[in-house]
Design a protein around this motif. Sequence first.
Motif, PDB file in Angstrom:
ATOM      1  N   GLU A 121     -17.585 -50.719 -35.560  1.00 38.91           N
ATOM      2  CA  GLU A 121     -16.354 -50.837 -34.626  1.00 38.91           C
ATOM      3  C   GLU A 121     -15.903 -52.354 -34.486  1.00 38.91           C
ATOM      4  OE1 GLU A 121     -14.265 -48.250 -34.652  1.00 38.91           O
ATOM      5  OE2 GLU A 121     -15.809 -47.583 -35.980  1.00 38.91           O
ATOM      6  N   THR A 122     -16.824 -53.185 -34.755  1.00 40.59           N
ATOM      7  CA  THR A 122     -16.423 -54.484 -34.451  1.00 40.59           C
ATOM      8  C   THR A 122     -16.424 -55.473 -35.890  1.00 40.59           C
ATOM      9  OG1 THR A 122     -18.763 -55.143 -34.526  1.00 40.59           O
ATOM     10  CG2 THR A 122     -17.604 -54.673 -32.280  1.00 40.59           C
ATOM     11  N   ILE A 123     -15.611 -56.331 -36.043  1.00 41.07           N
ATOM     12  CA  ILE A 123     -15.419 -57.419 -37.024  1.00 41.07           C
ATOM     13  C   ILE A 123     -15.834 -58.937 -36.583  1.00 41.07           C
ATOM     14  CG2 ILE A 123     -12.992 -57.673 -36.467  1.00 41.07           C
ATOM     15  CD1 ILE A 123     -12.375 -57.741 -39.427  1.00 41.07           C
ATOM     16  N   ALA A 124     -16.426 -59.561 -37.627  1.00 46.70           N
ATOM     17  CA  ALA A 124     -16.939 -60.929 -37.397  1.00 46.70           C
ATOM     18  C   ALA A 124     -15.852 -61.810 -38.115  1.00 46.70           C
ATOM     19  CB  ALA A 124     -18.211 -61.110 -37.967  1.00 46.70           C
ATOM     20  N   LEU A 125     -15.344 -62.665 -37.269  1.00 47.43           N
ATOM     21  CA  LEU A 125     -14.291 -63.574 -37.762  1.00 47.43           C
ATOM     22  C   LEU A 125     -14.574 -65.115 -37.587  1.00 47.43           C
ATOM     23  CD1 LEU A 125     -11.215 -61.659 -35.903  1.00 47.43           C
ATOM     24  CD2 LEU A 125     -11.999 -61.335 -38.325  1.00 47.43           C
ATOM     25  N   ARG A 126     -14.095 -65.742 -38.687  1.00 44.05           N
ATOM     26  CA  ARG A 126     -14.123 -67.082 -38.671  1.00 44.05           C
ATOM     27  C   ARG A 126     -12.988 -67.656 -39.304  1.00 44.05           C
ATOM     28  NH1 ARG A 126     -18.952 -69.420 -42.690  1.00 44.05           N
ATOM     29  NH2 ARG A 126     -18.106 -71.485 -42.669  1.00 44.05           N
ATOM     30  N   MET A 127     -12.855 -69.275 -39.098  1.00 43.07           N
ATOM     31  CA  MET A 127     -11.766 -70.006 -39.635  1.00 43.07           C
ATOM     32  C   MET A 127     -12.452 -71.260 -40.143  1.00 43.07           C
ATOM     33  SD  MET A 127      -8.240 -69.868 -37.948  1.00 43.07           S
ATOM     34  CE  MET A 127      -7.289 -71.546 -38.383  1.00 43.07           C
ATOM     35  N   SER A 128     -12.567 -71.292 -41.539  1.00 44.70           N
ATOM     36  CA  SER A 128     -13.295 -72.395 -42.271  1.00 44.70           C
ATOM     37  C   SER A 128     -12.276 -73.743 -41.810  1.00 44.70           C
ATOM     38  CB  SER A 128     -13.717 -72.083 -43.475  1.00 44.70           C
ATOM     39  OG  SER A 128     -14.316 -73.147 -44.011  1.00 44.70           O
ATOM     40  N   ALA A 129     -13.261 -74.752 -41.712  1.00 42.72           N
ATOM     41  CA  ALA A 129     -12.749 -76.243 -41.747  1.00 42.72           C
ATOM     42  C   ALA A 129     -12.834 -76.978 -43.152  1.00 42.72           C
ATOM     43  CB  ALA A 129     -13.438 -76.916 -40.659  1.00 42.72           C
TER      44      ALA A 129
END
Length: 328
Positions: A121-129
């Motif tokens: 029920e969760t999601i792992a989020l990232r924003m790459s540099a």
Amino acid sequence: MKTEIAATGTPNEKASAVRWAVALLQSGEIAALPTETVYGLAADALSATAVVKIFETKERPRFDPLIVHLPELAWVERVAVIEENARPLIERLIAKFWPGPLTIVLPRREIVPSIVTAGLETIALRMSAHPIFSEVVRAFGGPLAAPSANRFGRISPTAAAHVMEELSGRIPLIVDGGPTEHGIESTVVAPRHGVIEVLRSGPITREELGKFGEMRSRGSGAPESPGQLPSHYRPQTPLVIADDITQIAVPHGQRFGALLWSDQPFSESFMESRRLSTTGNLREAAANLFRQLRELDHSGLDCIVAEALPEEGLGVAIMDRLRRAAHW
Ligand code: AMP
Ligand code: MG
């Protein structure tokens, strides 16, 4: 399938590599891309049929959820829910560490196919540099699922050649962005009620995170982060960790290799050795770790002896990877 490598050395090469990757992703294909941590294998995160290809190509079990990379901040609340009591902490973490090697686990929204989150029920989020990854995801215009571009359980790739070793013939394209900066996978955190729980250690250390909230260690019990298996990042060669490498006597006739941290003298009967850093620098050690493990793994050794590192700062994440690589 022939796997092509796209160079990015000149502005023209880079622009055409980005266009090529985006075209593949838009047609539901997968492509390997450099990030600042390790190389990732990307697919359209909102397409279950594209994401299935990641699992099949990596031979990754379906219970191991993927990290989703966002093109811009506005996407956070399209794919995830920010609970109001957690909002100040999450916004501070994002402001400080994004874009960068921090993955944040939040409650997910329905728009994300459940294969991406392995039914969680969760999601792992990232924003790459990374300049190439971020350009691709922005041109793509939507979230990309991207786990490390290796076969499941194996050493993560920190160069295009490593991806080729792992996935040659299984994927159409590897965009070559040179060696990756951090060399180990992102730090994964779950921020809740002002408390930051570290689900996977990584380039952003506990010391840095501790400035933003109370830290909690993972309790025992069922892993909430199903990908955090005790055996992972595994070389084919047996690997043991030694607290004191000066005490290791290589058995007669055996080919042993050493992965060194300190400048202690060690037995001359080691056939091969690599030094994680010549200056005692943990950032350099992290950046070298997977490449040197791979090199030792290719040296026809009976055993790799890895010297223990101090478990502070980045040393925590490096020791985490070594423990999961250890097997006999
Ligand atoms: P990789 O992309 O191969 O670096 O692995 C991604 C890792 O992120 C997984 O193995 C999990 O440990 C973690 N992860 C991904 N999604 C979640 C989630 N929803 N909750 C907790 N951990 C997650
Ligand atoms: Mg991985």
